[in-house]
Design an enzyme around this catalytic site. Structure first.
Site, mmCIF file in Angstrom:
data_model
loop_
_atom_site.group_PDB
_atom_site.id
_atom_site.type_symbol
_atom_site.label_atom_id
_atom_site.label_comp_id
_atom_site.label_asym_id
_atom_site.label_seq_id
_atom_site.Cartn_x
_atom_site.Cartn_y
_atom_site.Cartn_z
ATOM 1 N N CYS A 56 11.769 16.148 -2.689
ATOM 2 C CA CYS A 56 12.090 17.750 -2.112
ATOM 3 C C CYS A 56 11.861 17.213 -0.313
ATOM 4 C CB CYS A 56 10.940 18.934 -2.477
ATOM 5 S SG CYS A 56 11.725 20.074 -3.547
ATOM 6 N N VAL A 62 4.850 25.557 -8.892
ATOM 7 C CA VAL A 62 5.847 24.785 -9.119
ATOM 8 C C VAL A 62 7.276 24.578 -7.653
ATOM 9 C CG1 VAL A 62 8.002 25.594 -9.900
ATOM 10 C CG2 VAL A 62 6.479 25.172 -11.364
ATOM 11 N N CYS A 63 7.373 23.583 -7.427
ATOM 12 C CA CYS A 63 8.419 23.494 -5.857
ATOM 13 C C CYS A 63 9.339 24.799 -5.782
ATOM 14 C CB CYS A 63 8.868 22.028 -5.472
ATOM 15 S SG CYS A 63 9.706 22.097 -4.137
ATOM 16 N N LEU A 64 9.447 25.795 -5.127
ATOM 17 C CA LEU A 64 10.013 26.354 -4.962
ATOM 18 C C LEU A 64 10.499 26.663 -3.557
ATOM 19 C CD1 LEU A 64 7.485 29.471 -6.452
ATOM 20 C CD2 LEU A 64 9.709 28.363 -7.910
#
Lengths: 169, 290
Positions: free
Chosen positions: B138, A115-117
């Site tokens: 991102c 998961v991108c945190l």
């Protein structure tokens, strides 16, 4: 940038005292106990607030953790397995939580389902290490990620409800 | 790494395997040892530290230098932890999330700041983030930025190993304005990493024990033992001729100069070719008859 509800929930989670990672033979067992204490308290608080949403358990030396998390969306319950390793630099760096079933379904995830945190969690952890623990990782890291991603994935048809998972009363 | 060398025919190989194949083709005389694993886990980290300690040119000796080319904070911290514990000199490199800046950093445990001494440095971008960010994504990536950073990293390595030029402790790259800031960062006595603090103590002790060396710059006069023939070094061109041959110097900032200048006056003097009635064919025939 957690919302009010999350911040309130997190403020109830006890902070951890022992600054030790898995390589510190003498102090790691103590840290592990504190992790379990904080996690148990957090799950109890969630149950009391009718927001029980995950379970976690580790191997004997506490270096590998597995569990499940679930998410209620439009009265349906979606369940996912989760897993992570404790990195050698813990607790100065947070573990990378992985939800393998969702690998490849969202851009907010690295290969293997990690998961991108980076945006919402990493600076927060850096500022509060080593007092933050796995309970905080769940509350501030995985929780908000699920809240944003799951409804989106369901909407796109990438996550479908499995029969027999149960619905919310 | 994958943006700099991975080719379509290597699909299916791990990054390090593909890197080895490509590099071995470029220079077969280099020896390679590849490992494809996550260095932040307990088992792999122990193996990683082992290879730093014993995987030098001669097996059993430590490596001379470690170069970090990873793409995430956690891996960098793991490398930092290992190098602090082992007292291993290393260079860290990276490219920002928005792909328009990058940096390299030389880290000498105890002497310079380690990676954990300060929060992650950011090369100021001076741009409106909104012009760069795309919804739902991102990180951005530009192989050009990565190529530049890889180039300055290797350049710094050459200067360090072969002892020429000035080795930069920190060199940033701002791609938007083409700005290359440099600086040095001292170690933080309150660093979170206790091995960093230990290395700092050891460094202070070593510095205190070192004798103070006076650095005196002497200009050596080139003098030969004998000059039997009375040879003198004189410029082929007189001062006056030099003046006449020079033009004006353009106004340039420090660090840049011209290879030569062009005088304003026409210095080429002498006879010119004559007027002639001969056609081109005539002249060509004349040449052939010579």
């Amino acid at each position: 940038m957690a919302d009010e509800a999350t911040r309130r929930a997190v403020s109830q989670i006890p902070l951890l005292k022992t600054h030790a990672g898995p390589r510190e033979r003498a102090l790691w067992p103590q840290r592990l106990k504190e992790e379990y204490q904080a996690l148990i308290r957090f799950v109890e608080q969630n149950k009391a607030a009718d927001n029980d949403w995950f379970r976690l358990e580790s191997n004997a030396d506490g270096t590998r953790w597995t569990g499940t998390c679930w998410f209620i969306h439009e009265l349906l319950r979606y369940e996912f397995r989760l897993e992570f390793d404790i990195p050698v630099t813990y607790p100065d760096t947070a573990p990378e939580v992985a939800v393998p079933e969702l690998d490849g379904k969202t851009a907010k995830m690295y290969r293997g389902g990690k998961v991108c945190l980076t945006e919402h969690f990493a600076p927060l952890w850096a500022r509060n290490a080593p007092r933050f623990g796995l309970a905080h990782l769940m509350a501030l890291g995985l929780g908000p990620w699920l809240a944003v991603e799951i409804p989106d994935l369901i909407g796109k048809g990438l996550v479908v409800h499995r029969e027999g998972q149960g619905s919310n009363q | 790494m994958n943006r700099l060398f991975f080719q379509p025919h290597q699909a299916g190989l791990s990054k390090v395997e593909a890197a080895e194949h490509t590099l071995r083709n470029i220079n077969p005389d280099v020896s390679f040892e590849t490992h494809n694993y996550n260095i932040t886990t307990m088992d792999n980290f122990t193996h990683f530290m082992d290879r730093i300690s014993y995987g030098g040119l001669e097996e059993g000796m430590p490596v001379d230098l470690v170069l970090s080319c990873v793409d995430n904070f956690e891996a960098r911290m793991a490398i930092n932890t290992a190098c602090n514990e082992l007292g291993q000199i290393w260079m860290e490199s990276g490219v920002s999330e928005n792909a328009v800046s990058g940096h390299i950093q030389l880290i000498i445990p105890g002497e310079t700041a380690c990676f954990a001494c300060a929060p992650p440095l950011v090369v100021a971008a001076n741009i409106d983030e909104k012009t760069l960010k795309r919804e739902g994504v991102c990180a951005a990536s530009l192989p050009t930025t990565m190529g530049v950073v890889a180039g300055i990293l290797v350049q710094n390595v050459l200067k360090y190993l072969l002892k020429f030029g000035t080795v930069s402790y920190y060199l940033g790259y701002n791609a938007m304005q083409d700005f290359f800031p440099t600086m040095t960062m001292k170690a933080n006595p309150q660093c979170n990493d206790r091995h960093c603090r230990r290395q700092q103590e050891e460094y202070k002790k070593k510095e205190a024990e070192r004798p103070k060396v006076e650095v005196v710059e002497e200009e050596e006069e080139v003098v030969h033992e004998d000059n039997e023939w009375g040879i003198e070094l004189v410029s082929e061109v007189t001062d006056a001729e030099l003046q006449a041959a020079s033009g004006t110097m353009p106004d340039l900032p420090e660090g840049i100069t011209v290879a030569y200048t062009i005088p304003t006056e026409d210095t080429a003097s002498g006879a010119t070719v004559e007027e002639t009635e001969q056609s081109l064919e005539d002249l060509m025939a004349q040449m052939r008859k010579l």
